[in-house]
Design a protein around this motif. Structure first.
Motif, PDB file in Angstrom:
ATOM      1  N   UNK A 123       0.841  -1.199   0.000  1.00 21.53           N
ATOM      2  CA  UNK A 123       0.000   0.000   0.000  1.00 21.53           C
ATOM      3  C   UNK A 123       0.871   1.242   0.000  1.00 21.53           C
ATOM      4  N   UNK A 124       0.444   2.250  -0.728  1.00 22.20           N
ATOM      5  CA  UNK A 124       1.123   3.541  -0.685  1.00 22.20           C
ATOM      6  C   UNK A 124       0.108   4.646  -0.440  1.00 22.20           C
ATOM      7  N   UNK A 125       0.385   5.494   0.547  1.00 18.51           N
ATOM      8  CA  UNK A 125      -0.515   6.617   0.845  1.00 18.51           C
ATOM      9  C   UNK A 125      -0.072   7.842   0.060  1.00 18.51           C
ATOM     10  N   UNK A 126      -1.019   8.563  -0.447  1.00 19.91           N
ATOM     11  CA  UNK A 126      -0.672   9.761  -1.213  1.00 19.91           C
ATOM     12  C   UNK A 126      -1.659  10.887  -0.898  1.00 19.91           C
ATOM     13  N   UNK A 127      -1.109  12.068  -0.754  1.00 18.55           N
ATOM     14  CA  UNK A 127      -1.930  13.278  -0.558  1.00 18.55           C
ATOM     15  C   UNK A 127      -1.969  14.011  -1.893  1.00 18.55           C
ATOM     16  N   UNK A 128      -3.150  14.067  -2.511  1.00 17.99           N
ATOM     17  CA  UNK A 128      -3.254  14.649  -3.852  1.00 17.99           C
ATOM     18  C   UNK A 128      -2.952  16.145  -3.867  1.00 17.99           C
ATOM     19  N   UNK A 129      -2.881  16.769  -2.690  1.00 21.30           N
ATOM     20  CA  UNK A 129      -2.503  18.182  -2.649  1.00 21.30           C
ATOM     21  C   UNK A 129      -1.135  18.402  -3.297  1.00 21.30           C
ATOM     22  N   UNK A 130      -0.327  17.359  -3.319  1.00 12.67           N
ATOM     23  CA  UNK A 130       0.993  17.470  -3.945  1.00 12.67           C
ATOM     24  C   UNK A 130       0.881  17.556  -5.460  1.00 12.67           C
ATOM     25  N   UNK A 131       0.378  16.487  -6.088  1.00 11.17           N
ATOM     26  CA  UNK A 131       0.377  16.471  -7.563  1.00 11.17           C
ATOM     27  C   UNK A 131      -0.589  17.480  -8.154  1.00 11.17           C
ATOM     28  N   UNK A 132      -1.582  17.875  -7.380  1.00  9.37           N
ATOM     29  CA  UNK A 132      -2.515  18.884  -7.900  1.00  9.37           C
ATOM     30  C   UNK A 132      -2.018  20.305  -7.675  1.00  9.37           C
ATOM     31  N   UNK A 133      -0.886  20.434  -6.969  1.00 12.83           N
ATOM     32  CA  UNK A 133      -0.315  21.763  -6.778  1.00 12.83           C
ATOM     33  C   UNK A 133      -1.104  22.626  -5.803  1.00 12.83           C
TER      34      UNK A 133
END
Lengths: 188, 413
Positions: A123-133
């Protein structure tokens, strides 16, 4: 003696002898150990791309896989995409799982441990605030990665844990996810 | 031009042990020492350091420890004084303040060039130790000039450090001891943890090295173990010269407030980066420690002693922070010092002979490099304990025997 007899009976389908022979041979020939792996990624449409993997360099010369393999990458409907394949980050997770699983099989075979089943849940957690800028303080990549192994084998819990630990120690993908790498990108 | 049958380079425990063996055999020799006897013990250790081996293991050949604290750990300067006394008692022919500049082939032997002139000889014994320089990662040079970089060879005491936080890189014996000492002096310390060899100071009421000795592991021979290359690269035992009640491990460091992070992996713009592998290196170290301790339990069982020794006291598993930091901007966070406790290497750069492997390590078979050329005191040279004080006697005897046989062959030819 015990270890030896176990090693002779365990069969995880890994040709450990060939690997050990290669290790011996390459330790006398450092140039032959220099490999280059490749993938060619062609944009299809939208965020859909197709990577073709066929040739690689090693042992001093060019080689080809038995056939050309392709991997499609896309994004699911939630990203307003056509979902023709897993996302690139899921492919990275599968790469980690595959690398560790192959390491578990090899190390277990070398230690005479018969495996019945091995599954790595990655599993990998990701915060889309990063790629969405949205927030410059949030990184694009995973904020955490977890791997949970379920292993059924003729071994004690500690022996299995040691095999899993050794597979991480010798894993290329584990290394390149946990450590920084220099990446140079050019446009021809 | 001076001549000597054998030139020993380095007047530490191995060089002096070899000298004693050669004297017993009436082989003419000289010991060259760049400083005073026991130079690196005196000059290249930090003030508070004590030997990692209990005193009963710190005797010298023919001169066992006779002090009042055989279970204690003596300060290194006390041991340095022991070496000086040992050299005098054995009338060792030491030429102090003599630096070797080069060793090259000459006739059937060697020419040793020094800053006091050259000496021609049939045999050379390289006894300069395994810890002449620190092995730093190449990215050490990428750190800003504002950061003071030290190693355990030049770090002396916390008060000497410039203001600011301290990053200790490496969690073996040197790194953990230095991290604790600096933290206890009132500074913030972060320690970067790669592969390490965790062991408790004592187990079942006996020193861990007593267990190593009694179970036979300590004297394991180089030609009897599997994968000698790997054994020679094992990090130092994570130990401190201090008795049991106050363990030194990553849990103890975290208890007092030292931050632990993963192996240092790189530097970008004065931001240091750490590997995300901390959980695995800790898990692997715990597993390895428990295998070692289980081996001791098995030995006690096999020898009918299991009920006679104290109950198991396996150390708790290493606690790993939920999300150890992956990078630190040294400037922004006020770090003033980085201490590289990333291992040691011998310095054989003055040997002008084709005796090195592709990584620059001297090639040898149990200390025998080539006819008439010997090396001592390297990790697992001939025994697991070759780098320890009590390993010097056996290695010196074995290599002196070889040297003597070789002389006989030369004379017969």
């Amino acid at each position: 003696m015990n270890v030896q007899s176990k090693a002779n009976t365990a069969n995880n389908g890994v040709n450990v002898q060939a690997l050990l022979d290669a290790r011996d041979a390459l330790s006398q020939a450092p140039a032959a150990a220099q490999f280059t792996w490749r993938a060619a990624t062609e944009w299809q449409n939208g965020v859909h791309s197709r990577s073709t993997i066929e040739g690689f360099f090693g042992l001093g010369e060019e080689h080809k896989h038995r056939k050309a393999f392709t991997i499609d990458a896309d994004h699911p409907a939630e990203f307003a995409a056509s979902d023709n394949g897993p996302t690139p980050v899921e492919i990275v997770l599968s790469g980690l799982g595959s690398c560790l699983a192959s390491g578990v099989a090899s190390v277990a075979q070398n230690r005479g441990i018969q495996l019945r089943s091995v599954t790595a849940f990655v599993e990998g957690d990701m915060d889309l605030y990063g790629i969405l800028g949205i927030d410059a303080d949030v990184r694009n990549g995973f904020t955490a990665i977890r791997v949970r192994f379920e292993v059924d084998a003729d071994a004690t819990d500690d022996e299995i844990a040691a095999v899993v630990a050794q597979s991480q120690k010798r894993s290329a993908v584990f290394d390149l996810i946990t450590n920084p790498s220099n990446v140079s990108v050019s446009v021809a | 031009m001076k001549r000597s049958n054998t030139v020993i380079i380095g007047a530490g425990q191995t060089g002096l042990a070899m000298s004693r063996e050669l004297s017993k055999r009436s082989i003419n020799h000289v010991i060259l020492e760049r400083g005073k006897i026991a130079n690196s013990w005196r000059k290249e250790r930090w003030d508070s350091l004590r030997l990692l081996t209990p005193n009963w293991m710190n005797g010298l050949p023919g001169a066992p420890y006779l002090g009042r604290d055989p279970e204690g750990y003596m300060p290194v300067n006390e041991f340095a004084d022991d070496l000086t006394g040992f050299a005098a008692a054995n009338r060792a022919p030491v030429k102090e303040e003599t630096s070797v500049l080069g060793v090259s082939p000459f006739g059937v032997g060697y020419r040793v060039q020094t800053d006091q002139g050259a000496i021609d000889c049939e045999n050379v014994v390289v006894a300069t130790g395994a810890a002449s320089r620190t092995s730093r990662p190449s990215f050490a040079q990428d750190l800003s000039a504002n950061i003071t970089q030290l190693s355990p060879l030049d770090y002396k005491r916390p008060n000497d450090l410039p203001p600011g936080r301290v990053l200790v890189v490496g969690a073996s014996a040197s790194g953990t001891q230095i991290a604790r000492e600096i933290h206890n002096s009132g500074r913030d310390v972060t320690i970067a943890v790669g592969e390490h060899f965790r062991v408790p100071r004592s187990y079942r009421d006996a020193d861990i090295l007593s267990w190593m000795e009694i179970t036979g592991r300590w004297g394991d021979r180089y030609d009897e173990v599997e994968d000698l290359d790997r054994q020679r690269g094992v990090p130092s035992l994570q130990l401190t010269g201090q008795a049991g009640t106050n363990p030194l491990d990553l849990n103890a460091l975290q208890d007092i407030g030292v931050e632990i992070v993963g192996r240092m992996a790189g530097v970008r713009d004065n931001t240091v980066m750490f590997s995300g592998s901390l959980a695995n290196v800790c898990a692997a170290a715990d597993l390895k420690m428990n295998r070692l301790l289980k081996g001791f339990d098995d030995w006690a069982h096999e020898n009918g002693l299991f009920d006679k020794v104290d109950a198991c006291d396996r150390p708790a598993r290493t606690r790993v922070p939920h999300a150890p930091r992956l990078s630190i901007d040294l400037g922004r966070e006020g770090f003033g010092t980085v201490i590289w406790a990333t291992g040691y290497r011998p310095d054989h750069s003055w040997i002008d002979l084709p005796v090195f492997d592709r990584k620059g390590r001297i090639r040898h078979d149990g200390g025998i490099v080539s006819p008439g050329l010997y090396v001592m005191g390297l990790p697992f040279l001939r025994q697991r304990k070759s780098t320890f004080i009590d390993g010097a006697a056996n290695d010196a005897r074995d290599l002196a025997n070889h040297l003597t046989r070789n002389l006989g062959l030369i004379k017969a030819a």
